[in-house]
Design a protein around this motif. Structure first.
Motif, PDB file in Angstrom:
ATOM      1  N   GLU A   1     -14.130   5.512   2.515  1.00 46.35           N
ATOM      2  CA  GLU A   1     -13.397   5.284   3.758  1.00 46.35           C
ATOM      3  C   GLU A   1     -12.342   4.188   3.601  1.00 46.35           C
ATOM      4  OE1 GLU A   1     -16.187   2.323   3.259  1.00 46.35           O
ATOM      5  OE2 GLU A   1     -16.797   4.410   3.582  1.00 46.35           O
ATOM      6  N   ASP A   2     -12.616   3.211   2.717  1.00 44.48           N
ATOM      7  CA  ASP A   2     -11.623   2.163   2.498  1.00 44.48           C
ATOM      8  C   ASP A   2     -10.464   2.666   1.640  1.00 44.48           C
ATOM      9  OD1 ASP A   2     -13.293   2.358   0.273  1.00 44.48           O
ATOM     10  OD2 ASP A   2     -13.891   0.250   0.282  1.00 44.48           O
ATOM     11  N   VAL A   3     -10.746   3.594   0.711  1.00 44.85           N
ATOM     12  CA  VAL A   3      -9.671   4.229  -0.055  1.00 44.85           C
ATOM     13  C   VAL A   3      -8.753   4.990   0.900  1.00 44.85           C
ATOM     14  CG1 VAL A   3      -9.085   5.838  -1.908  1.00 44.85           C
ATOM     15  CG2 VAL A   3     -11.183   4.476  -2.058  1.00 44.85           C
ATOM     16  N   ASP A   4      -9.350   5.776   1.765  1.00 44.33           N
ATOM     17  CA  ASP A   4      -8.573   6.571   2.715  1.00 44.33           C
ATOM     18  C   ASP A   4      -7.715   5.691   3.618  1.00 44.33           C
ATOM     19  OD1 ASP A   4      -8.048   9.129   4.334  1.00 44.33           O
ATOM     20  OD2 ASP A   4      -8.898   7.782   5.831  1.00 44.33           O
ATOM     21  N   LEU A   5      -8.284   4.616   4.162  1.00 46.65           N
ATOM     22  CA  LEU A   5      -7.524   3.755   5.064  1.00 46.65           C
ATOM     23  C   LEU A   5      -6.367   3.086   4.323  1.00 46.65           C
ATOM     24  CD1 LEU A   5      -7.486   2.839   8.010  1.00 46.65           C
ATOM     25  CD2 LEU A   5      -8.841   0.855   7.338  1.00 46.65           C
ATOM     26  N   SER A   6      -6.594   2.702   3.078  1.00 47.48           N
ATOM     27  CA  SER A   6      -5.521   2.125   2.269  1.00 47.48           C
ATOM     28  C   SER A   6      -4.412   3.147   2.030  1.00 47.48           C
ATOM     29  CB  SER A   6      -6.072   1.641   0.924  1.00 47.48           C
ATOM     30  OG  SER A   6      -7.067   0.659   1.087  1.00 47.48           O
ATOM     31  N   TRP A   7      -4.807   4.362   1.719  1.00 52.56           N
ATOM     32  CA  TRP A   7      -3.798   5.402   1.472  1.00 52.56           C
ATOM     33  C   TRP A   7      -3.050   5.760   2.748  1.00 52.56           C
ATOM     34  CZ3 TRP A   7      -6.483   9.256  -2.446  1.00 52.56           C
ATOM     35  CH2 TRP A   7      -6.604   8.607  -3.686  1.00 52.56           C
ATOM     36  N   GLN A   8      -3.725   5.658   3.898  1.00 46.40           N
ATOM     37  CA  GLN A   8      -2.998   5.814   5.152  1.00 46.40           C
ATOM     38  C   GLN A   8      -1.892   4.770   5.259  1.00 46.40           C
ATOM     39  OE1 GLN A   8      -5.072   6.250   8.938  1.00 46.40           O
ATOM     40  NE2 GLN A   8      -6.974   6.714   7.845  1.00 46.40           N
ATOM     41  N   ALA A   9      -2.206   3.524   4.887  1.00 49.44           N
ATOM     42  CA  ALA A   9      -1.208   2.453   4.958  1.00 49.44           C
ATOM     43  C   ALA A   9       0.031   2.810   4.142  1.00 49.44           C
ATOM     44  CB  ALA A   9      -1.813   1.141   4.467  1.00 49.44           C
ATOM     45  N   TRP A  10      -0.181   3.301   2.908  1.00 50.51           N
ATOM     46  CA  TRP A  10       0.960   3.707   2.081  1.00 50.51           C
ATOM     47  C   TRP A  10       1.737   4.841   2.741  1.00 50.51           C
ATOM     48  CZ3 TRP A  10       2.565   0.534  -1.449  1.00 50.51           C
ATOM     49  CH2 TRP A  10       1.665  -0.265  -2.166  1.00 50.51           C
ATOM     50  N   GLN A  11       1.028   5.808   3.305  1.00 48.32           N
ATOM     51  CA  GLN A  11       1.695   6.940   3.947  1.00 48.32           C
ATOM     52  C   GLN A  11       2.523   6.502   5.156  1.00 48.32           C
ATOM     53  OE1 GLN A  11       2.021  10.245   3.381  1.00 48.32           O
ATOM     54  NE2 GLN A  11       0.888  10.248   1.448  1.00 48.32           N
ATOM     55  N   TYR A  12       2.090   5.445   5.832  1.00 45.64           N
ATOM     56  CA  TYR A  12       2.825   4.963   7.000  1.00 45.64           C
ATOM     57  C   TYR A  12       3.962   4.012   6.622  1.00 45.64           C
ATOM     58  CZ  TYR A  12      -1.217   6.844   9.486  1.00 45.64           C
ATOM     59  OH  TYR A  12      -2.205   7.665   9.972  1.00 45.64           O
ATOM     60  N   GLY A  13       4.239   3.893   5.330  1.00 53.74           N
ATOM     61  CA  GLY A  13       5.360   3.086   4.884  1.00 53.74           C
ATOM     62  C   GLY A  13       5.048   1.620   4.693  1.00 53.74           C
ATOM     63  N   LYS A  14       3.760   1.249   4.713  1.00 57.30           N
ATOM     64  CA  LYS A  14       3.356  -0.138   4.519  1.00 57.30           C
ATOM     65  C   LYS A  14       2.639  -0.275   3.169  1.00 57.30           C
ATOM     66  CE  LYS A  14       4.934  -1.464   8.512  1.00 57.30           C
ATOM     67  NZ  LYS A  14       6.079  -2.407   8.610  1.00 57.30           N
ATOM     68  N   LYS A  15       2.075  -1.469   2.908  1.00 56.37           N
ATOM     69  CA  LYS A  15       1.536  -1.739   1.579  1.00 56.37           C
ATOM     70  C   LYS A  15       0.147  -2.360   1.640  1.00 56.37           C
ATOM     71  CE  LYS A  15       6.071  -2.340  -0.579  1.00 56.37           C
ATOM     72  NZ  LYS A  15       6.947  -3.230  -1.388  1.00 56.37           N
ATOM     73  N   CYS A  16      -0.550  -2.268   0.509  1.00 60.00           N
ATOM     74  CA  CYS A  16      -1.851  -2.896   0.308  1.00 60.00           C
ATOM     75  C   CYS A  16      -1.687  -4.026  -0.702  1.00 60.00           C
ATOM     76  CB  CYS A  16      -2.861  -1.886  -0.209  1.00 60.00           C
ATOM     77  SG  CYS A  16      -3.128  -0.469   0.872  1.00 60.00           S
ATOM     78  N   TYR A  17      -2.293  -5.162  -0.414  1.00 60.50           N
ATOM     79  CA  TYR A  17      -2.179  -6.322  -1.289  1.00 60.50           C
ATOM     80  C   TYR A  17      -3.566  -6.824  -1.691  1.00 60.50           C
ATOM     81  CZ  TYR A  17       2.793  -6.667  -0.157  1.00 60.50           C
ATOM     82  OH  TYR A  17       4.134  -6.415  -0.030  1.00 60.50           O
TER      83      TYR A  17
END
Length: 304
Positions: free
Chosen positions: A184-200
């Motif tokens: 679920e944390d992988v998915d939420l992170s990938w959502q962030a990338w799809q929405y044009g934002k980033k994971c740090y």
């Protein structure tokens, strides 16, 4: 000076309440910057019966000028992500804050003294494009992910200790509730990338993860079938959501799952049956991204 308010969502079983919660809260009360740069509002959510008087005593004992724990009861059977969404929807989102962020934290952790401040400061430095900032886990990190040491970007963030922007939950609804456990944390992170934002990833923000330290020694023996099921189902859901727009690629990822030699056939059959039942409900993203990649079974990488 106005202090930032940072909610901390802590989802705990009864066993975790008994074994870990006091040490976890104690570590939060000792954070550098508490009372100077921020106040903390830990929200301890339980989904199994706990002694109400004991819990109330715990809350009162840890109350402080800049530390305001509270208890929430979740009265339904649901997965990890859905529980975190409930905490955010019912409590966190209504807490007044200038910077609308919160931390999700496992209860079986000791938060090192500079951790919260480090997450907070990295978010402020990156907030134009940051949706998630993850802390470093000791003694064991998560499986391989791609990390850029120049930008601090990472392909996905573990949910054991991570700071999230409320905007991520407002944009996509939070954790995908089809995923009961794991990924679920992988998915939420990938959502962030799809929405044009980033994971740090903040390598100087540390937590000690107690269960993580025991994971390799005991997990594969007494919980392997359950682990295999949820990992298998997670693989199928992620494959559909992020590669379902490409029939050939999706078919390749199905083969990766079917050919995994460590997952028993009976578990594979159940995973496929349950996946097919939920498949029509899944949101499929149709934008390929270099940050989002699935290789071998259980390997979620990407390039940042």
């Amino acid at each position: 000076m106005t202090l930032a308010t940072i909610p901390v969502q802590i989802l705990a079983t009864r066993d975790e309440i008994d074994r870990y919660i006091e040490d976890c809260l104690q570590s939060l009360t000792r954070q550098t910057g508490l009372g100077e740069k921020f106040r903390l509002v830990p929200i301890i959510a339980t989904h199994q019966p706990v002694d109400a008087a004991w819990m109330q005593g715990l809350i009162e004992r840890f109350q402080g000028e800049h530390f305001h724990p509270q208890h929430m009861t979740i009265d339904r059977y649901c997965g990890y992500g859905e529980k975190q969404n409930l905490i955010w929807n019912e409590v966190t989102r209504s807490i007044p804050r200038d910077e609308r962020v919160f931390i999700a934290l496992n209860p079986d952790t000791i938060v090192h003294r500079d951790c919260v401040l480090s997450l907070w400061e990295m978010y402020l430095a990156k907030k134009d494009d940051a949706f998630v900032v993850e802390a470093r886990q000791f003694p064991h990190e998560n499986p391989y992910r791609h990390f850029n040491p120049d930008t601090y970007e990472i392909s996905w963030c573990s949910g054991a200790c991570a700071l999230y922007a409320d905007a991520l939950f407002e944009t996509g609804g939070g954790f995908d509730e089809h995923i009961f456990l794991y990924c679920e944390d992988v998915d939420l992170s990938w959502q962030a990338w799809q929405y044009g934002k980033k994971c740090y990833y903040c390598p100087w923000a540390y937590i000690s993860h107690m269960t993580g330290g025991l994971f390799r020694g005991v997990y594969q023996t007494h919980k392997y079938p359950q682990h295999a099921y949820y990992m298998g189902l997670g693989h199928l859901i992620l494959a559909k959501k992020y590669f379902g727009h490409d029939e050939a690629r999706f078919a390749d990822l199905l083969k990766v799952f079917e050919q995994d030699v460590y997952t028993p056939d009976v578990v594979k059959d159940r995973c496929l049956r349950d996946f097919r039942a939920m498949e029509p409900e899944l949101v499929v993203f149709d934008r390929p991204m270099k940050e989002i990649h699935m290789g071998r079974f259980g390997e979620f990488t990407g390039t940042v």
